[in-house]
Design a protein around this motif. Structure first.
Motif, mmCIF file in Angstrom:
data_model
loop_
_atom_site.group_PDB
_atom_site.id
_atom_site.type_symbol
_atom_site.label_atom_id
_atom_site.label_comp_id
_atom_site.label_asym_id
_atom_site.label_seq_id
_atom_site.Cartn_x
_atom_site.Cartn_y
_atom_site.Cartn_z
ATOM 1 N N ASP A 45 0.828 -1.215 0.000
ATOM 2 C CA ASP A 45 0.000 0.000 0.000
ATOM 3 C C ASP A 45 0.861 1.264 0.000
ATOM 4 O O ASP A 45 0.584 2.217 0.725
ATOM 5 N N ALA A 46 1.932 1.264 -0.794
ATOM 6 C CA ALA A 46 2.859 2.396 -0.905
ATOM 7 C C ALA A 46 3.427 2.769 0.461
ATOM 8 O O ALA A 46 3.569 3.934 0.805
ATOM 9 N N ARG A 66 5.330 -6.046 -2.515
ATOM 10 C CA ARG A 66 4.069 -6.797 -2.541
ATOM 11 C C ARG A 66 2.982 -6.012 -3.286
ATOM 12 O O ARG A 66 1.895 -6.535 -3.513
ATOM 13 N N ASP A 67 3.266 -4.760 -3.656
ATOM 14 C CA ASP A 67 2.287 -3.943 -4.378
ATOM 15 C C ASP A 67 2.248 -4.327 -5.853
ATOM 16 O O ASP A 67 3.218 -4.859 -6.393
ATOM 17 N N GLY A 68 1.165 -4.008 -6.492
ATOM 18 C CA GLY A 68 1.004 -4.263 -7.922
ATOM 19 C C GLY A 68 1.580 -3.157 -8.786
ATOM 20 O O GLY A 68 1.271 -3.063 -9.967
ATOM 21 N N PHE A 69 2.413 -2.297 -8.211
ATOM 22 C CA PHE A 69 3.051 -1.220 -8.963
ATOM 23 C C PHE A 69 4.507 -1.091 -8.524
ATOM 24 O O PHE A 69 4.937 -1.689 -7.552
ATOM 25 N N THR A 70 5.261 -0.296 -9.261
ATOM 26 C CA THR A 70 6.713 -0.203 -9.114
ATOM 27 C C THR A 70 7.141 0.636 -7.916
ATOM 28 O O THR A 70 6.545 1.668 -7.624
ATOM 29 N N ASP A 83 13.979 -0.327 -10.892
ATOM 30 C CA ASP A 83 12.568 -0.613 -10.635
ATOM 31 C C ASP A 83 12.394 -1.973 -9.982
ATOM 32 O O ASP A 83 13.012 -2.951 -10.384
ATOM 33 N N MET A 84 11.540 -2.007 -8.987
ATOM 34 C CA MET A 84 11.156 -3.257 -8.340
ATOM 35 C C MET A 84 9.669 -3.460 -8.585
ATOM 36 O O MET A 84 8.841 -2.713 -8.076
#
Length: 187
Positions: A45-46, A66-70, A83-84
């Motif tokens: 969650d950022a 664990r987020d769906g974004f970088t 980038d992860m």
């Protein structure tokens, strides 16, 4: 009523129909800062969870997205600037005592710190060894996570979408009324 007054009235009605929401943007822990022990920092969650992690000198900490974004992990002389994406992980071994702050450059406010030992020491990134990406560890929870502060921030979209629709509809209705009243009667 003049056209200018009608537009002002419609704008005012639209503005007051929107619910007041707490500010939430960027990154960082909107739910509060967390402290923990263990060997894993998750990006969820950022937010770096736990935000502050205590380890002993010589221990290795694994960072997992664990987020769906970088995300990325930037720090002074260590970290992982690349980038992860979701599921990506890397490890860092902290040889010396000190405080080692880090942040995600993509999400302002998303930051954390590794406290090694009692935190006394230079916290030099030269004493950190970083490994490359690896298979993420199983999603085992951090041993201890304690919420330090709390925010009752809700989802920002929950009030804005209906409020905006209501405000838009009210503004159109007022505009139509004003336009009809402004027309001279036909003979």
């Amino acid at each position: 009523m003049t056209r200018r007054t009608a537009v002002l009235a419609a704008s005012l009605l639209a503005a007051i129909s929107l619910p007041a929401l707490p500010a939430a943007a960027g990154g960082g822990c909107h739910g509060g800062v967390t402290q923990g022990t263990g060997d894993t920092v998750e990006m969820v969650d950022a937010c770096f969870t736990p935000t502050t992690l205590r380890v002993e000198a010589g221990e290795t900490v694994t960072f997992v997205n664990r987020d769906g974004f970088t995300h990325n992990v930037t720090a002074n002389l260590w970290g992982h600037l690349e980038d992860m994406d979701q599921g990506d992980a890397f490890s860092a071994t902290f040889a010396d005592e000190g405080v080692f702050p880090y942040a995600c450059t993509y999400h302002p406010g998303m930051s954390g710190a590794i406290v090694v030992g009692d935190g006394d020491g230079p916290g030099s990134g030269e004493a950190v060894t970083v490994s490359s990406f690896q298979e993420p560890p199983s999603p085992s929870p951090v041993v201890e996570i304690r919420t330090v502060t709390d925010s009752s921030a809700g989802s920002p979209a929950t009030g804005w979408i209906p409020g905006g629709a209501i405000g838009l509809a009210a503004g159109i209705a007022i505009g139509v009324l004003v336009r009809r009243r402004g027309r001279p009667a036909s003979a």
